[in-house]
Design an enzyme around this catalytic site. Structure first.
Site, mmCIF file in Angstrom:
data_model
loop_
_atom_site.group_PDB
_atom_site.id
_atom_site.type_symbol
_atom_site.label_atom_id
_atom_site.label_comp_id
_atom_site.label_asym_id
_atom_site.label_seq_id
_atom_site.Cartn_x
_atom_site.Cartn_y
_atom_site.Cartn_z
ATOM 1 C CB SER A 126 -2.115 -4.560 -2.045
ATOM 2 O OG SER A 126 -2.121 -3.770 -3.166
ATOM 3 C CB SER A 127 0.625 -0.712 -3.040
ATOM 4 O OG SER A 127 1.362 0.909 -2.957
ATOM 5 C CB THR A 156 10.076 1.471 6.477
ATOM 6 O OG1 THR A 156 9.629 1.702 5.154
ATOM 7 C CG2 THR A 156 8.876 0.997 7.284
ATOM 8 C CE1 TYR A 175 6.177 -1.918 -4.148
ATOM 9 C CE2 TYR A 175 5.034 -0.187 -4.356
ATOM 10 C CZ TYR A 175 5.387 -0.979 -3.744
ATOM 11 O OH TYR A 175 4.749 -1.555 -2.475
ATOM 12 C CB ILE A 220 5.465 -2.975 6.920
ATOM 13 C CG1 ILE A 220 4.930 -1.288 6.375
ATOM 14 C CG2 ILE A 220 4.018 -3.890 6.924
ATOM 15 C CD1 ILE A 220 4.460 -1.605 5.040
ATOM 16 C CE LYS A 262 3.491 -3.996 -3.272
ATOM 17 N NZ LYS A 262 3.929 -5.262 -2.490
#
Length: 250
Positions: free
Chosen positions: A140-141, A190, A155, A18, A159
């Site tokens: 972010s996510s 990715t 994780y 990304i 975020k």
């Protein structure tokens, strides 16, 4: 002349995935881009070369995040190439899929150091370099808003913290005309997701099925959202959490 001509951007974690997509898009729009990398110098140089091959301008910066003094070291490296920044994209991050019962303190501390502490102090140390009217964009996510993959609890927590940072920082920097936003990708194709998406046919099918658009996202899908926020067209958007999951949360 691109819409970002005359501006300088710093994208952390821009050597691949990304981050590389964002760096290439901002450069295509005319920005001079600082391509930050942690360890993979060769990949960062490939990104710079790809930008320059199509007439863009870029330079690489190598600083490992998550270590004491990382933010200061990053800006010192940046200062050797430029005298200020207009667009700061905090993209670098590490993830993990350990469930709550397995994650240990060292791993927990590391993911917070890279994903939360580093962006905080990159902004903190960069305040006198960030020009008025600039942009801060934090990657972010979708996992900060859904428990779809609960084994990534630590994780997802990082975020969520980054989103609060975005919200409050928008008020701190707003008087300078600086906008601050979070962009939240879903599952993006990715190298980080290669095992999930390309290891088995079922993984790719599942990832596509959770998107309202019926496909897996690409770095360009996220980069285009970032480019909008970085441009003058995004001047009235700040303090926002922008869903770039392809409708995966619907």
């Amino acid at each position: 002349m691109g819409v970002l001509a005359g501006r300088t951007a710093l994208v952390t974690g821009a050597s691949r995935g990304i981050g590389r997509g964002i760096a290439e898009r901002l450069a295509r729009d005319g920005a001079r881009v600082a391509v930050h990398y942690g360890r993979n110098e060769a990949a960062a140089k490939e990104t710079v070369a790809a930008i320059e091959a199509v007439g863009g301008s870029a330079f690489a910066l190598g600083v490992e995040l998550g270590l004491p003094g990382d933010a200061q070291a990053l800006w010192e490296a940046f200062d050797r190439h430029a005298d200020g920044v207009d667009i700061l994209v905090n993209n670098a991050g590490i993830g993990g899929a350990r469930p709550l019962s397995e994650i240990e303190e060292e791993e927990y501390d590391k993911v917070f150091a890279v994903n939360v502490k580093a962006p905080f102090f990159i902004v903190r140390r960069g305040l006198d370099r960030l020009r008025d009217g600039g942009r801060v964009i934090n990657i972010s996510s979708g996992l900060s808003r859904t428990a779809a993959i609960p084994q990534q609890i630590a994780y997802a927590m990082t975020k969520g913290a980054l989103d609060v940072f975005t919200r409050d920082l928008s008020k701190v920097l707003g008087h300078r005309g600086i906008t601050v936003n979070s962009v939240a990708p879903g599952i993006i194709d990715t190298d980080n997701t290669a095992e999930l998406l390309h290891g088995t046919q079922d993984g790719a099918a599942w990832a596509a099925s959770i998107s309202a658009l019926g496909r897996v996202g690409t770095p360009a899908d996220v980069a285009d959202v970032v480019a909008f926020l970085a441009s003058d067209a995004g001047r009235w958007v700040t303090g926002s959490w922008v869903d770039a999951t392809g409708g995966s949360l619907t």
